[in-house]
Enzyme design. Structure first.
Site, PDB file in Angstrom:
ATOM      1  N   ARG A   1       0.809  -1.222   0.000  1.00  0.00           N
ATOM      2  CA  ARG A   1       0.000   0.000   0.000  1.00  0.00           C
ATOM      3  C   ARG A   1       0.845   1.276   0.000  1.00  0.00           C
ATOM      4  O   ARG A   1       0.534   2.229  -0.697  1.00  0.00           O
ATOM      5  CB  ARG A   1      -0.882  -0.008   1.246  1.00  0.00           C
ATOM      6  CG  ARG A   1      -1.924   1.098   1.292  1.00  0.00           C
ATOM      7  CD  ARG A   1      -2.588   1.138   2.663  1.00  0.00           C
ATOM      8  NE  ARG A   1      -2.982  -0.157   3.138  1.00  0.00           N
ATOM      9  CZ  ARG A   1      -4.162  -0.729   2.885  1.00  0.00           C
ATOM     10  NH1 ARG A   1      -5.051  -0.085   2.190  1.00  0.00           N
ATOM     11  NH2 ARG A   1      -4.424  -1.937   3.353  1.00  0.00           N
TER      12      ARG A   1
ATOM     13  N   CYS B   1     -26.101  -4.968  -7.123  1.00  0.00           N
ATOM     14  CA  CYS B   1     -27.258  -5.341  -6.299  1.00  0.00           C
ATOM     15  C   CYS B   1     -26.822  -5.860  -4.931  1.00  0.00           C
ATOM     16  O   CYS B   1     -26.991  -7.043  -4.624  1.00  0.00           O
ATOM     17  CB  CYS B   1     -28.092  -6.380  -7.027  1.00  0.00           C
ATOM     18  SG  CYS B   1     -28.565  -5.802  -8.638  1.00  0.00           S
TER      19      CYS B   1
HETATM   20  C1  LIG Z   1      -0.339  -8.054   2.368  1.00  0.00           C
HETATM   21  C2  LIG Z   1       1.054  -8.308   2.742  1.00  0.00           C
HETATM   22  C3  LIG Z   1       2.021  -7.312   2.597  1.00  0.00           C
HETATM   23  C4  LIG Z   1       1.702  -5.931   2.105  1.00  0.00           C
HETATM   24  O1  LIG Z   1       0.906  -5.234   2.996  1.00  0.00           O
HETATM   25  P1  LIG Z   1       0.680  -3.659   2.805  1.00  0.00           P
HETATM   26  O2  LIG Z   1      -0.233  -3.290   3.892  1.00  0.00           O
HETATM   27  O3  LIG Z   1       0.073  -3.466   1.463  1.00  0.00           O
HETATM   28  O4  LIG Z   1       2.007  -3.010   2.909  1.00  0.00           O
HETATM   29  C5  LIG Z   1       3.324  -7.615   2.924  1.00  0.00           C
HETATM   30  N1  LIG Z   1       3.674  -8.836   3.388  1.00  0.00           N
HETATM   31  C6  LIG Z   1       2.759  -9.825   3.557  1.00  0.00           C
HETATM   32  C7  LIG Z   1       3.198 -11.123   4.057  1.00  0.00           C
HETATM   33  C8  LIG Z   1       1.423  -9.595   3.243  1.00  0.00           C
HETATM   34  O5  LIG Z   1       0.539 -10.562   3.420  1.00  0.00           O
END
Ligand SMILES: *Cc1c(COP(=O)(O)O)cnc(C)c1O
Length: 415
Positions: free
Chosen positions: A276, A343
């Site tokens: 993110r 929906c």
């Molecule tokens: C989802 C995930 C991430 C990334 O998470 P963000 O919140 O998008 O930074 C990193 N490592 C693992 C193991 C994840 O499952």
């Protein structure tokens, strides 16, 4: 500055009017700022400075090829959560040593392929999974590099659906089990322990839990070292949040400082898996108003041509996204519930949003939609996946054409 800003009355992406993008490519459409991704990547990379580190972009946040290739050009590695993401990374030009493989519930085929490729590390989720990796590696006459994902039982203070580091969550193994697993590896010739992994969850906006998790793994690394098991990296996972509503969140520099204050002295290199943070702010979902109506009690509904099929975060986690008119009318403000056409009553983007009076056909931008937006889109209600456009150097480039019904039906026998 890069990303989405107004010039006069018009919302733009890095100098390109969003009205033009919507007119050319239709709606709904995801619009990405390449420069925003570059800026986020560099800020994190520079924040860790000279300390040995590697960023492994978490592909599940957004694995559109244009984004993945852009991150590769910046020097990123990747974190893959499935064989599909591993193969995608290879097609985008990554080498196996650029890839860490995480994921609760790896299938036999996934383990087999990962072992044969020789990834940088397979982040193992359980004792049974380590045994299966060992067997697969020995069958192929190789040693698989592994890290154990520990579950430190720390509350990251995030939404329950995106928390992963509590003992009630399905992820990782408890600390005391992890220690035993590392010792057992000396009798497992298919395994080479290279790291230790922890990931607390997503959209984390307080550093203290992440620092505490890092301190926990550092302690474990030191204990293991004294017992003769030496690792070469600590994988601190991802999870660093972004600001969806304008409130203050930790910067890359603050994040790095807090992590380095506990990991620095260990001398180990750091792997991190941000998703993110790198792409969240880089995109807007553009959608047009297709209907306006008043409900009881003075409720105004604005119905868009995009819904939970294009961006499910609000429906799934109650997430907040800023929503703006791309070209606001000179009109008094009204309070709208902004909803999709699907929906499902959960198909809504925002409640009681103040916007200058809308008309059917108006273009809205749902901001900060770069992470877990396009990646979670679906064909529910036979919506076709939206087009994607990347803005780079003042140019708008179509990076994914809109899916058609024929594309959807091409998988169906007799379609
Ligand atoms: C989802 C995930 C991430 C990334 O998470 P963000 O919140 O998008 O930074 C990193 N490592 C693992 C193991 C994840 O499952």
């Amino acid at each position: 500055m890069s990303g989405f800003f107004r010039e006069g009355n018009a919302l733009m992406c890095d100098g390109v009017p969003l009205e033009d993008v919507a007119r050319t490519h239709g709606t709904p459409v995801y619009v990405y700022s390449a420069e925003s991704v570059r800026r986020a990547y560099r800020s994190l990379d520079e924040a860790f400075g000279a300390h040995p580190h590697r960023i492994h972009y978490a592909l599940k946040a957004n694995s559109s090829l244009a984004i993945v290739r852009l991150l590769r050009s910046l020097g990123s590695g990747v974190d893959a959560n499935s064989i599909g993401e591993i193969e995608l990374a290879m097609r985008a030009g990554f080498s196996p040593v650029d890839i860490v493989f995480t994921g609760v519930g790896k299938s036999p085929d996934e383990i087999d392929r990962a072992v044969q490729l020789g990834l940088k590390a397979i982040n193992a989720e359980s004792a049974g999974e380590l045994d299966r990796i060992d067997r697969a590696a020995r069958a192929h006459g190789v040693r698989a590099r592994v890290a154990v994902r520990v579950n430190p039982d720390i509350d990251a203070g995030t939404h329950p659906h995106v928390s992963t580091g509590l003992h009630i969550n399905k992820f990782g193994v408890p600390l005391e089990h992890a220690r035993a697993l590392y010792h057992k590896m000396s009798d497992q010739p298919g395994l080479e322990p290279v790291g230790i992994h922890v990931h607390l969850g997503s959209q984390i906006v307080t550093l203290e839990p992440m620092q505490r998790a890092a301190a926990t793994v550092v302690k474990m690394v030191q204990e293991l070292r004294q017992a003769g098991v030496t690792l070469d990296h600590i994988d601190v996972g991802g999870g660093l949040g972004i600001s969806y509503d304008g409130s203050r969140v930790p910067s890359a520099a603050e994040y790095a400082r807090s992590i380095l204050s506990v990991l620095g002295p260990s001398g180990l290199s750091i792997a991190m898996e941000p998703g993110r943070f790198l792409v969240g702010a880089s995109a807007a979902l553009l959608a047009r108003v297709v209907d306006l109506k008043d409900g009881a009690a003075g409720h105004h509904f604005a119905v868009l041509d995009a819904g939970m099929t294009e961006l499910i975060r609000p429906a799934l986690y109650g997430s907040f996204h800023r929503i703006e008119a791309v070209t606001p009318r000179q009109a008094r403000e009204l309070c709208y519930d902004i909803v999709g056409p699907i929906c499902e009553s959960s198909d809504a983007f925002g409640e009681a949003r103040k916007l200058p009076a809308l008309e059917v056909g108006d273009l809205l931008a749902i901001l900060d939609a770069g992470a877990y937006g396009s990646a979670m889109a679906s064909n529910y209600n036979r919506h076709s996946l939206p087009a994607e456009v990347m803005i780079d150097g003042g140019e708008a480039r179509l990076t994914r054409r809109r899916q058609t019904l024929d594309d959807q039906l091409s998988l169906e026998i007799g379609g």
